[in-house]
Structure formats: C-alpha cells, structure tokens
Design an enzyme around this catalytic site. Sequence first.
Site, PDB file in Angstrom:
ATOM      1  N   LYS A 116       2.835  -3.356   5.338  1.00 33.75           N
ATOM      2  CA  LYS A 116       2.727  -4.225   4.168  1.00 33.75           C
ATOM      3  C   LYS A 116       2.999  -5.680   4.540  1.00 33.75           C
ATOM      4  CE  LYS A 116       3.683  -0.962   0.412  1.00 33.75           C
ATOM      5  NZ  LYS A 116       3.598   0.282   1.175  1.00 33.75           N
ATOM      6  N   GLU A 200      10.034  -8.646  -2.245  1.00 39.40           N
ATOM      7  CA  GLU A 200       9.148  -9.375  -3.133  1.00 39.40           C
ATOM      8  C   GLU A 200       9.885  -9.735  -4.412  1.00 39.40           C
ATOM      9  OE1 GLU A 200       5.796  -6.949  -3.988  1.00 39.40           O
ATOM     10  OE2 GLU A 200       4.820  -7.286  -2.046  1.00 39.40           O
ATOM     11  N   HIS A 235       7.753   4.590  -9.730  1.00 38.41           N
ATOM     12  CA  HIS A 235       6.614   4.021  -9.015  1.00 38.41           C
ATOM     13  C   HIS A 235       5.521   5.047  -8.723  1.00 38.41           C
ATOM     14  CE1 HIS A 235       9.119   0.470  -8.550  1.00 38.41           C
ATOM     15  NE2 HIS A 235      10.057   1.234  -8.025  1.00 38.41           N
ATOM     16  N   ARG A 292      -8.051   4.596   1.877  1.00 36.95           N
ATOM     17  CA  ARG A 292      -8.453   5.997   1.685  1.00 36.95           C
ATOM     18  C   ARG A 292      -8.957   6.153   0.256  1.00 36.95           C
ATOM     19  NH1 ARG A 292      -4.305   7.491  -1.591  1.00 36.95           N
ATOM     20  NH2 ARG A 292      -2.248   6.616  -1.189  1.00 36.95           N
TER      21      ARG A 292
END
Length: 661
Positions: A116, A200, A235, A292
């Site tokens: 990431k 973040e 999440h 994917r």
Amino acid sequence: MIRKLLIANRGEIACRIIKTARRLGVATVAVYSDADADALHVQLADEAVRLGPAPAKDSYLDIRKVLDAAAQTGVDAIHPGYGFLSENAEFCRACDSAGIVFVGPPAGAIEAMGSKSAAKRIMEDAGVPLVPGYHGTNQNPGILEGHAQRIGYPVLLKAAAGGGGKGMRRVDRAEDFHSALEAAKREALNAFGDDLMLLERYVVNPRHVEIQVFCDQKGGGIYLFERDCSVQRRHQKVVEEAPAPGMTEELRARMGEAALRAAHAIGYVGAGTVEFLLDASGAFYFMEMNTRLQVEHPVTEMITGQDLVAWQLAVAAGEPLPLEQEDLHILGHAMEVRIYAEDPDNDFLPATGKLVRHRPPKESESVRVDTGVQSGDGIGVHYDPMIAKLICHGRSRREALAKLDRALQEYQIAGVRHNIEFLRRVINHREFAGGRVSTHFIENFEAEILGQEHQLTPLNCAAIAACLGDRERRDLRAAAPKADEHSPWHGGDNWRCNLASARSHNIEYRGRQVQLSFRHSGEQLHWQCGDMQGEIRPLPGREIALVDGRRMNYSCVQTRDGGSVFIDGTQVEFTLLPPDLGEGGDRAQGLDAPMNGTIVTLLVEPGAQVEKDQPLLVLEAMKMEHTLRAPAAGTVREFFCSAGELVDGGSLLVDFAAEED
C-alpha cells in the site's frame, strides 16, 4: 485459446469460474484440500486434484503443489479467483516460468499494488488523489507515532500488504496508539506474513466507492462504472450495490478516468478494482487497487449485462476487450449481500457446524445466488465462513431492494448461525432505503440494527410447537412395532385412553428459557406457553400451515439438539433442553473458547483483579483476532491455555471468580 483451465481456489468463486468455463467450452480442473474432498466445486469440475491437508498453507497456498497439479493435468491456464494466491506475484511468475497462462495482471502490477505504501507513491505520480498520511518504510514506533501527531487524530493504521480489514485499526487518542499498533502488526503478520504499517488520516463519515476497470494486453482500457460498498463492519463489506446512490455523471466520469490512470500507471492487464473514499463534498481519495476479481463483481455484471469471468479468459488468451467505453451503459440497479456463518448477536463471531439445510431462493434473471456449499456440507475453521452471495437486480434501486428483501425471506439455512436476519434489518433501515450510507452506517445505527430484543411471540411459539409435534410423531412412528398397524398401541400418535395426548418441553429461544406445552387433536395441534396459546395445523405434503386460521408458508428442520422453523418469511430457531432433575449444582465460573482457534496472547496474569469487559486474552480464528473479555469485575484465578496453543470450541480457557454483590 484456453482449452483447459485450472481453478486455484475453492468455494463460490471456484464454482462460478467452472460454470462460465463450461459455457465457453473450456474444460476445468479443480484443486482441493482434505477438508474440501467432497465440496461442490470438486463435484462440478471435469477433473480434481488433491493438494494436501486442510490448512491453507499446506494446500491452497502451496505454489509448488498447485503447479504440480497443473502439470499433471496439462492445463493451458490457471485462474486464481480471489484470496489465496490471487495477488501473489511469485505465483504469477511461477506460472509464466512453467509456460502456463496466469489469468490476471502481470507480476509487476501485482507487486506495485501489493504494498500500500508503494502504491500511494505510484498513484501520486499518476495524479490520482490521495488521503494525507505516511507511506514510508521506517517502522520505529516513535517515528510512526510522530507521523500520527502530524496527520492528526483520528488516524487509521493499515497493513501495507493487507486487505479485508485485517491488520487495520482506528486510533482516536495518542495514548492508545502503541497498543493499537502492536495489535495491528500482530494481525498483519499472521494474515500476510508482513507487518509493515502505513498511516492515513481517518476521513469522517466517508463513502466507499470503487471503480471496476478492465485492460487488455494491447493497451486498451475501460471502466465498468462504480460500486458503493459503504455498509461495512470491521472493514468487511456487508452490502454492495451498483450504481452508487446519488452518483452524478460528471463525478462518475472523473472517478472512472482516475481509476484508469491508476491502472495504466502500473501496466495493468485484466480485471481490477480501484477503491476510493468519497466525502460529502464530492472529493475522492485513492485507497488501494485490488489486482483481481472482487467478491462483489456480480453487481457490475448485473447492471452491464457482461460476464467478467468470460472477459478475463478472453483477455488472458490475448484477445482485445470486447467493448469500447461508449458501448457500455448502466441497466437498472443491482444489490449484493454476503451470507455468512456467523453470530451477529455475539459480536459476529464466525460459526461452525453442519449445514443441515441450505435452500437458496429460486434463481431467475433478477435473482442470482453464488455459492460453493449445499445441504449436508460442513462449515469449518480453516477458511472464510461465507455461505453464499445473494444478488438481486431491478429497474430501480427501490425495486432491487424489494427483490433482495423478498429473496432473503425465502432463503433457508439451518444447522449453523447466520446473518440473514441482520442483513434484512440493514437493508430495511430507513437511512439505507434512502441511500444515505457511509462506512459508519452500522456503527451509527447499531442500537437499531443490532440492539433489538428477540421477543417470544405467539407465532414463534406456534412454530416451535409444530416442529416438536412433528419430531415426536416421526420418532414414535419409527419406533412403533408394525404387527398391527390399526392398533392404537402401535399408532405412534401419543394416543391415551380417556386422556388428551399432551407434552411439555423446556426450550431455549434466544437465551430465554420457557416451558411449552402442546396436545394433538386429530391433525390440529393446540399449544400453550405462559399466557399465550393457539393452534396450528400443517397441511399434509405441503409447506403451508393453518396458524390460528391464517394460511402461512411453513417448513420445519430438525437439528441435533432442537430445530429451525421457517414460517411467513421468518426463521425460528430453538434448543430443546433436558428436563431439570434437580441434580446439578452451580457451574464453575469461567470463559469458554467460542470456537476452534489459536491462543495469540494472554493479557493478564493469574490472580489479577480485573474490571468488567477488561481484555483477558486474544484468540485467533479464521485469520481474525477475537478478544475475550471479563464478564464482570472479579479475579482471574487460572488460565487453562497458553500462547500458541490450539484450543477447541467450548473448552474452558479461564477460571474466573466474579466479585460478590
């Protein structure tokens, strides 16, 4: 051309790929672990090869075993599905080296998006909007805490190699940062073998909107519009829909073009998903790119009329994209929910057991069920506990929602706890119905969605009485001698001379113990539970019953220790309790393992005085960590487990003494 395809996956996605391949005339090879020897995807494929024991690391994640299966069966290509090896660049390269087509992007694209932190740098160079944060490699806890202070709380800790909510923690206060960091790193290392973390800024009340992109080997690329996946828990996506509510054509185009810039920046090929956070102002920020096919891809197929798996096989074979951007149009609205074996009343703890009944609603052009299980299958601890995906399409969002609710009412699952009732509460909530969703939807309305009391209603009692009556009649008739079928002594119908046939049972319904009595009068069954009473008459050979004069859909399933009744679109589950003979004393206080799993860490010492809800230990199961907490203020007298130990569900883990009032 791909003539023979190996599917390096299991469950519903393996079944989906096999069905599409069959329609295209492509032969299929399934792989399986010992736990999946009789699984549906194995039954559907033309051939199947055993990989190894149940743990994924010894079977589905073993690259050499998968490639040996491919060589043994002479396949042209391997489709990785999603999960397992689908985003493994090493596996992609191994396929290339073996001369086998990998149905997915090139290894370089997987690597670019696999981290990431690296992905953020690439996206920044490509002009894709980013959330402020820290994406560096220095993992010193003090350095990370300093960046958290710079970004400003709340911050989000995310595993750089992760996804699906694993290794992710929201931190609201500086004093909680280090404990959250340790937990996130531990979970990330367990799930991905990599504990690199990024930070973040936590965007308050955002929406999760993702763009489906598709690129071919000739440099062509399109986007197939967006999906809104805002309704989540931990999440993990709960409801997905396409198109996103309230999306304007201008915003859709800007997000689609940004997603294509992201794909072209890494030389992408095949199906991919670029995920964004969208705030109330219309600003959007790149989160990650999944290299994917996504779990929620069926809603995109429903609104475009395209088969994305067929597209994947065509592109992998070197063909150009079948359509241009201007050829694509949104057709109506589609919604998807994920049906899991889990207990929403117990913090969504994954459930295991045998699927005594799995009866999905009837499929049609507007109702689709993607599943990898059938009645009689077991839900184990080794893999994700998803039972199925239910997808419904309508001409409008309102129509799609109505069809989805109806299909959920028709869905019948018995033998394991599941989330169907929870899903119905979510989609019928006034805010969801109005399209007013965010990633905090469940959190914001938790009291309404999860806090409902389960009342024992007359309809519940009638359903349970009917199930018990059916059980007794079946058992008695099976046990009765057949010497004289007309003898009342051999009838098996509880006949009594000059006395009405009556029964009383102690039952447990949603944690409440009650006594229910009933008696037969011909085909009529009269029941009583406390102040409630009524009658029910199942109609022979039909799943309809007369309940207090009302004709209602009705179906009963016997389980080992109770039963499930499906009546009028509602499932009533109950447990049959043994009679109270007055012999048992108070059970020793303690905490049991809620399911099979591995002890990660013990958080207190034996003899510690603890407060109610204080964390005592962490259990890892199904790749997720579960914290067991003190049921009351008291003393931890002894642990019957240690870190790293594998424990069985129901085993006693902690000897606990509550404080006396």
